[in-house]
Design a protein around this motif. Sequence first.
Motif, PDB file in Angstrom:
ATOM      1  N   LEU A  84       0.838  -1.195   0.000  1.00 23.90           N
ATOM      2  CA  LEU A  84       0.000   0.000   0.000  1.00 23.90           C
ATOM      3  C   LEU A  84       0.873   1.245   0.000  1.00 23.90           C
ATOM      4  CD1 LEU A  84      -2.680  -1.020   2.674  1.00 23.90           C
ATOM      5  CD2 LEU A  84      -2.709  -1.422   0.207  1.00 23.90           C
ATOM      6  N   ASP A  85       0.230   2.389  -0.241  1.00 23.79           N
ATOM      7  CA  ASP A  85       0.955   3.651  -0.146  1.00 23.79           C
ATOM      8  C   ASP A  85       1.552   3.746   1.255  1.00 23.79           C
ATOM      9  OD1 ASP A  85      -1.538   3.833   1.062  1.00 23.79           O
ATOM     10  OD2 ASP A  85      -1.938   5.859   0.389  1.00 23.79           O
ATOM     11  N   ARG A 107     -11.115  -2.886  -4.630  1.00 26.02           N
ATOM     12  CA  ARG A 107     -10.998  -2.334  -3.271  1.00 26.02           C
ATOM     13  C   ARG A 107     -11.444  -3.350  -2.213  1.00 26.02           C
ATOM     14  NH1 ARG A 107      -8.180   2.296  -2.651  1.00 26.02           N
ATOM     15  NH2 ARG A 107      -8.111   3.326  -4.652  1.00 26.02           N
ATOM     16  N   LEU A 147     -10.461  -1.047   1.926  1.00 20.72           N
ATOM     17  CA  LEU A 147      -9.786  -0.150   0.989  1.00 20.72           C
ATOM     18  C   LEU A 147     -10.753   0.706   0.179  1.00 20.72           C
ATOM     19  CD1 LEU A 147      -6.800  -2.323  -0.326  1.00 20.72           C
ATOM     20  CD2 LEU A 147      -6.798  -0.535   1.429  1.00 20.72           C
ATOM     21  N   LYS A 200     -13.421   6.093   1.990  1.00 16.44           N
ATOM     22  CA  LYS A 200     -12.999   7.402   1.471  1.00 16.44           C
ATOM     23  C   LYS A 200     -13.010   8.436   2.590  1.00 16.44           C
ATOM     24  CE  LYS A 200     -14.803   6.546  -3.147  1.00 16.44           C
ATOM     25  NZ  LYS A 200     -15.691   7.019  -4.208  1.00 16.44           N
ATOM     26  N   TYR A 260     -10.040   8.100  -1.750  1.00 25.44           N
ATOM     27  CA  TYR A 260      -9.711   6.878  -1.020  1.00 25.44           C
ATOM     28  C   TYR A 260      -8.631   7.148   0.008  1.00 25.44           C
ATOM     29  CZ  TYR A 260     -12.367   4.195  -4.446  1.00 25.44           C
ATOM     30  OH  TYR A 260     -13.369   3.689  -5.234  1.00 25.44           O
ATOM     31  N   ARG A 309      -6.579   4.898   1.365  1.00 27.26           N
ATOM     32  CA  ARG A 309      -5.365   4.117   1.075  1.00 27.26           C
ATOM     33  C   ARG A 309      -5.365   3.719  -0.396  1.00 27.26           C
ATOM     34  NH1 ARG A 309      -2.595   2.292   5.643  1.00 27.26           N
ATOM     35  NH2 ARG A 309      -0.922   2.311   4.118  1.00 27.26           N
ATOM     36  N   GLU A 310      -4.167   3.624  -0.963  1.00 25.47           N
ATOM     37  CA  GLU A 310      -3.999   3.226  -2.356  1.00 25.47           C
ATOM     38  C   GLU A 310      -3.153   1.965  -2.430  1.00 25.47           C
ATOM     39  OE1 GLU A 310      -5.325   4.447  -5.145  1.00 25.47           O
ATOM     40  OE2 GLU A 310      -6.370   6.045  -4.063  1.00 25.47           O
ATOM     41  N   LYS A 369      -0.325   0.084  -4.269  1.00 30.77           N
ATOM     42  CA  LYS A 369       0.788   0.399  -5.167  1.00 30.77           C
ATOM     43  C   LYS A 369       1.068  -0.777  -6.107  1.00 30.77           C
ATOM     44  CE  LYS A 369       1.517   4.514  -3.859  1.00 30.77           C
ATOM     45  NZ  LYS A 369       1.056   5.579  -4.735  1.00 30.77           N
TER      46      LYS A 369
END
Length: 158
Positions: free
Chosen positions: A83-84, A102, A124, A127, A133, A135-136, A138
């Motif tokens: 994740l980010d 998600r 995930l 929002k 959102y 979390r992103e 990666k």
Amino acid sequence: KYDLTGYPKIGWKKQISLCGRILTIADVYDALTSPRVYRRKALSADRALGLMSEGSGTAFDPILLKVFINMLGIYPLGTLLMLDGGDLALVSRRPTSEDLSRPWVLLLHPTEDGSYATETEIDLSEKNSMGIYRREIKTSMNPTDYNIQPAEFLTFPS
């Protein structure tokens, strides 16, 4: 193949049975997501599904492949994600929103002995107040690179 090309060359155009088309999808998915003698590293589930999608209509029955992907989800249970912020997360539940990319994940953190422990489960699809959102994702990762056995985190004592 679904379009009757490939090996062996056959002299007739008889449709492959429903069972044969289902088994082809399951067999290729298993082969791609498992280590083999000729390929030591297995592909992550999402990468295998992406590769298989490229063969939709030629190697695989497009309708059955779509059903298969919808059943598993874009990120099947046990997929390890980065994740980010560099957090590792393990897909623990199917998405509860319409966005199949998600899922719910278990955040993992390293322990002193070099293994991993679960931190918390997050959705995930969540929002913030601005509709972005929280979390992103990666990328997906190979759990064996981190000595992680997904089943250890997804099996709960009865």
